[in-house]
Design a protein around this motif. Sequence first.
Motif, PDB file in Angstrom:
ATOM      1  N   GLU A   1       0.834  -1.209   0.000  1.00 22.64           N
ATOM      2  CA  GLU A   1       0.000   0.000   0.000  1.00 22.64           C
ATOM      3  C   GLU A   1       0.863   1.251   0.000  1.00 22.64           C
ATOM      4  O   GLU A   1       0.585   2.208  -0.734  1.00 22.64           O
ATOM      5  N   ILE A   2       1.932   1.238   0.786  1.00 19.50           N
ATOM      6  CA  ILE A   2       2.801   2.421   0.839  1.00 19.50           C
ATOM      7  C   ILE A   2       3.469   2.659  -0.508  1.00 19.50           C
ATOM      8  O   ILE A   2       3.496   3.789  -1.019  1.00 19.50           O
ATOM      9  N   GLU A   3       3.994   1.597  -1.125  1.00 18.74           N
ATOM     10  CA  GLU A   3       4.674   1.767  -2.412  1.00 18.74           C
ATOM     11  C   GLU A   3       3.707   2.171  -3.509  1.00 18.74           C
ATOM     12  O   GLU A   3       4.063   2.952  -4.399  1.00 18.74           O
ATOM     13  N   ALA A   4       2.487   1.666  -3.443  1.00 22.17           N
ATOM     14  CA  ALA A   4       1.483   2.062  -4.445  1.00 22.17           C
ATOM     15  C   ALA A   4       1.224   3.559  -4.370  1.00 22.17           C
ATOM     16  O   ALA A   4       1.089   4.231  -5.401  1.00 22.17           O
ATOM     17  N   VAL A   5       1.183   4.105  -3.150  1.00 22.38           N
ATOM     18  CA  VAL A   5       0.978   5.549  -2.989  1.00 22.38           C
ATOM     19  C   VAL A   5       2.194   6.317  -3.496  1.00 22.38           C
ATOM     20  O   VAL A   5       2.059   7.353  -4.166  1.00 22.38           O
TER      21      VAL A   5
ATOM     22  N   ARG B   1      -3.166  12.682   1.332  1.00 24.44           N
ATOM     23  CA  ARG B   1      -3.631  11.504   2.072  1.00 24.44           C
ATOM     24  C   ARG B   1      -4.207  10.499   1.093  1.00 24.44           C
ATOM     25  O   ARG B   1      -4.987  10.853   0.207  1.00 24.44           O
ATOM     26  N   SER B   2      -3.824   9.248   1.280  1.00 25.20           N
ATOM     27  CA  SER B   2      -4.355   8.169   0.429  1.00 25.20           C
ATOM     28  C   SER B   2      -4.449   6.918   1.267  1.00 25.20           C
ATOM     29  O   SER B   2      -3.416   6.317   1.624  1.00 25.20           O
ATOM     30  N   GLY B   3      -5.670   6.524   1.617  1.00 23.26           N
ATOM     31  CA  GLY B   3      -5.862   5.340   2.457  1.00 23.26           C
ATOM     32  C   GLY B   3      -5.182   5.520   3.801  1.00 23.26           C
ATOM     33  O   GLY B   3      -5.448   6.493   4.533  1.00 23.26           O
TER      34      GLY B   3
END
Length: 355
Positions: A250-254, A344-346
């Motif tokens: 999730e962090i890398e996708a952001v 902010r994302s998720g």
Amino acid sequence: MKIAIASITKHGTETARKLAEDMQADLYYMSKFRHGDEEEKGITLFDGSVRLQLPMMFERYDGIVLIISLGAVVRMIAPILKDKKTDPAVVVVDDRAEHVISVLSGHIGGANELTQKVARLTGARPVITTASDVQKTIPVDMFGREFGWTFEYDHYLTQAAAAVVNEEPVLVVQESGETNWWKHARPMPQHIRTVTSVEEAAQTVHHAALVVTHRLLSEKDLASLRYPVVYRPKSIVIGIGCNRGTDEQEIEAVVDETLSELSFSKRCVRMVASIHLKKDEEGILSLVEKNKWPFITFSPDELNKAPMSEKSETVFKFTGAYGVSEPAAYLASDGGNIVLPKKRSGNVTISVAVM
């Protein structure tokens, strides 16, 4: 560099033994010059032609020092050469150690640097024929290497290098990255100029363009330049805050989504920054380890002293800091330009600064 030194003569072997000790290099020489301490010192003895050792050395070593005649070396290595980006540095030393010659992979492979080192250790005269070194100008294929810059678009490397050494108009288009790249005592030649953007370069007469940028360039950008070579400096700092337990994916996708939205190259990420509370956050640690990015954290007091576009009482309640990602990016970039204050994302909050 992992270095091998090889000799095939009595005098050359004496030079090779001392040089290998000084350089902590692997040593190879013929069995008939055995001293008796080879096994103890990890020296490899061989019989027959040294030519048979070279394919192995090309695979195993970054640099090879051969105390053999130049002509013989040229004939022996010719059949095993592959590519200037992968071939090791090859340096030749004459039997009396009077000259050290850079033979192969002078710049990218580091043979010129290796030649200078061997010369210092032996008292020999270094012989380097690379035009940019002789002229003391920009080495196009090593430009910014000491800062960690990498190539991304090098289709015109040869043409750009020719323009530099032939004193044709060359532009260094620097949109980011270290600016102290001119290392020579003499002033920069008049045929080399600096500009600050691709747009400015497109309107300036030039025969080649060395583009140092963190931006993703469009086909239109590249087409507007003559013989462009693109370098990627380590100039992007990413500030990250996240909920505890947020996974790496999730962090890398952001991170990937954000860099894409900004049209920034992921190859230009210099480091990731956060608050001390996140120094053991598994998702962030996995991300930086995977991408080989340094990870730095700051205390709440340090973060609160940094400028931030928005202060959050909620964040302060849980962390002691009024913000995490933006002030962390600011501090880690030594007060760089905050191009994305906060998104902010998720479960992730991200900020981006350019040094």
